[in-house]
Design a protein around this motif. Structure first.
Motif: not given
Length: 486
Positions: A2-22
């Protein structure tokens, strides 16, 4: 799936990116955005180009208030999903030569913004649409205010007040439709039906939605926030705003405004088209006077969006189809133009056109990419800008030949100021500043190469894009015409 994967993947990705640096945050953001593009490709491969909504999700959210997490993809939404998922990785790629303080937060905000925009482009529930609309606004506010130019605070507050005020009008319209609805839900189909049963209030609803969408696009005279914001925002923020976010307003007109208030649209159709055409001429004239390259592109964007708006409000199949492919083309072209000026300003420390010249002599690959993007922007045949502008002008011509003649000035004016800009920047002798300009390399070459291929590819063979949205556009236009009796 369903389209929910398109909507929520960027949210999960954003939270993951916050764990990295530079640098790691930058690479992670690009990786996740490419994964999102691949998922969109899977949806496209399985998409049936008819008028139905596919890959739907419809689950209770706040059922006592008639609010559901309801989203799906039809041909119109699919074009917008492609626009968003193609441009976000390109935009991230254009930032690879830059170093941002708190880079993890910067890239996380871009991904959060992507999620909000995808909610807007797929929502089938009015409340969910509004949530996505506001969710996309919050990240860009912080991107502009934290990483923008020296006047960023004043300009960003102006931008926020404009867009938030428009959003409040839309919220009032959504609540009014909900109250008037016998079914007491925010479902878009229910809103379409409710709009017909409250004909005497359609004018109020029309203006409540129109103000929100006109500010976001922006249309004359609601455009005054745009040039300053585009100029002061960091380049990635400008690209997100111009390449994707302004399309939220255009999409809102097509999906929500006209189908809900078709009778009011007949009443105010002429006003909306005239405002659109005034914007074309006004922005084009102002563009002639600009010496800052980024600001010139900002006014050029207002003119092009004015033509898209005029074609939509003419409300025929050619106009809406033209707007769909032109939104995609404009997004590609404007991202390319802002990237060109980002490269120039990064290398030379200026965007003042009068201080430049002769760059083609020292950077031939850059000059070729620049020329292709300019030609796409001025709608040269066999570039991506041509077919959309042709359909839009045809649409306005069917509405009124004299308005079409004035609207056509966008092509003439655009060719003049864009080609003059290219000549002044790239041709003639070099000077002390431009003689040391380095040609594109690495990520710059990849990003500009992809943009140029899209410009030429869509220009030579636009049929696949037109085919995706054809059935959904035809159905929506026909249904609204029957409801509005025009």
């Amino acid at each position: 799936m369903t389209v929910s994967i398109l909507i929520f993947l960027p949210v999960i990705a954003a939270l993951a990116v916050l764990l990295f640096k530079n640098e790691t945050a930058k690479h992670a953001a690009l990786f996740f955005s490419v994964i999102e593009l691949a998922i969109a490709g899977v949806f496209l491969a399985n998409f049936i180009p008819d008028a139905s909504s596919q890959f739907g999700v419809d689950v209770p959210w706040i059922p006592k208030l008639g609010i559901y997490f309801s989203a799906g993809i039809d041909g119109i939404s699919m074009i917008m999903v492609l626009l968003t998922t193609v441009l976000v990785p390109l935009i991230i790629l254009t930032t690879y030569k830059h170093q941002y303080k708190n880079a993890n937060a910067f890239y996380a905000l871009i991904l959060f913004m992507q999620a909000g925009m995808l909610v807007v482009f797929t929502a089938l529930d009015g409340f969910l649409f509004y949530v996505g609309w506001e969710a996309a606004l919050i990240p860009i506010y912080f991107i502009c205010s934290l990483w923008g130019g020296e006047n960023r605070i004043r300009i960003t507050i102006k931008f926020f007040i404009y867009t938030f005020a428009g959003s409040l009008f839309m919220l009032l319209g959504i609540i009014f439709l909900y109250i008037q609805s016998p079914a007491q839900t925010y479902d878009i189909r229910n809103f379409y039906d409710s709009g017909q049963t409250i004909a005497r209030h359609q004018g109020i609803i029309f203006w409540a939605f129109f103000l929100a969408f006109a500010i976001k696009m922006p249309l004359f005279p609601f455009h005054t926030w745009q040039p300053d914001t585009y100029t002061e925002a960091p380049n990635a923020g400008t690209m997100m705003l111009s390449g994707i976010m302004l399309k939220m307003g255009v999409y809102g007109v097509i999906r929500w405004l006209i189908p809900i208030t078709p009778m009011a649209m007949i009443t105010w159709q002429n006003v909306a088209i005239i405002l659109s055409v005034i914007g074309i001429v006004y922005a084009s004239v102002i563009a002639f006077t600009q010496t800052d390259g980024k600001r010139l592109v900002a006014y050029s964007s207002i003119a092009h969006v004015g033509l898209i708006s005029a074609g939509i409000f003419a409300w025929n199949t050619q106009g809406v189809q033209g707007s769909m492919i032109q939104m995609l083309s404009h997004g590609i072209n404007v991202v390319g133009m802002f990237f060109i000026w980002d490269i120039i300003s990064t290398r030379l420390g200026t965007r003042n056109i009068s201080q430049l010249g002769g760059i083609a002599k020292v950077a031939p690959q850059f000059s070729i990419a620049f020329l292709i993007i300019v030609l796409g922007t001025v709608a040269l045949p066999l570039t991506n800008g041509f077919i959309g502008e042709f359909l839009l002008l045809n649409s306005v011509y069917q509405y009124n030949i004299w308005i079409a003649a004035v609207a056509g000035l966008t092509i003439i004016f655009g060719a003049v100021y864009m080609l003059r800009m290219y000549k002044n920047v790239m041709q003639g002798p070099t000077n002390e500043l431009t003689a040391v300009f380095a040609d594109i390399h690495g990520s710059e070459k990849i990003a500009l190469g992809i943009i140029c291929l899209l410009i030429i590819g869509l220009g030579i063979y636009p049929q696949p894009i037109l085919h995706i949205s054809a059935a959904a556009v035809e159905n929506l236009v026909h249904t609204a015409k029957l409801s509005g009796k025009f």
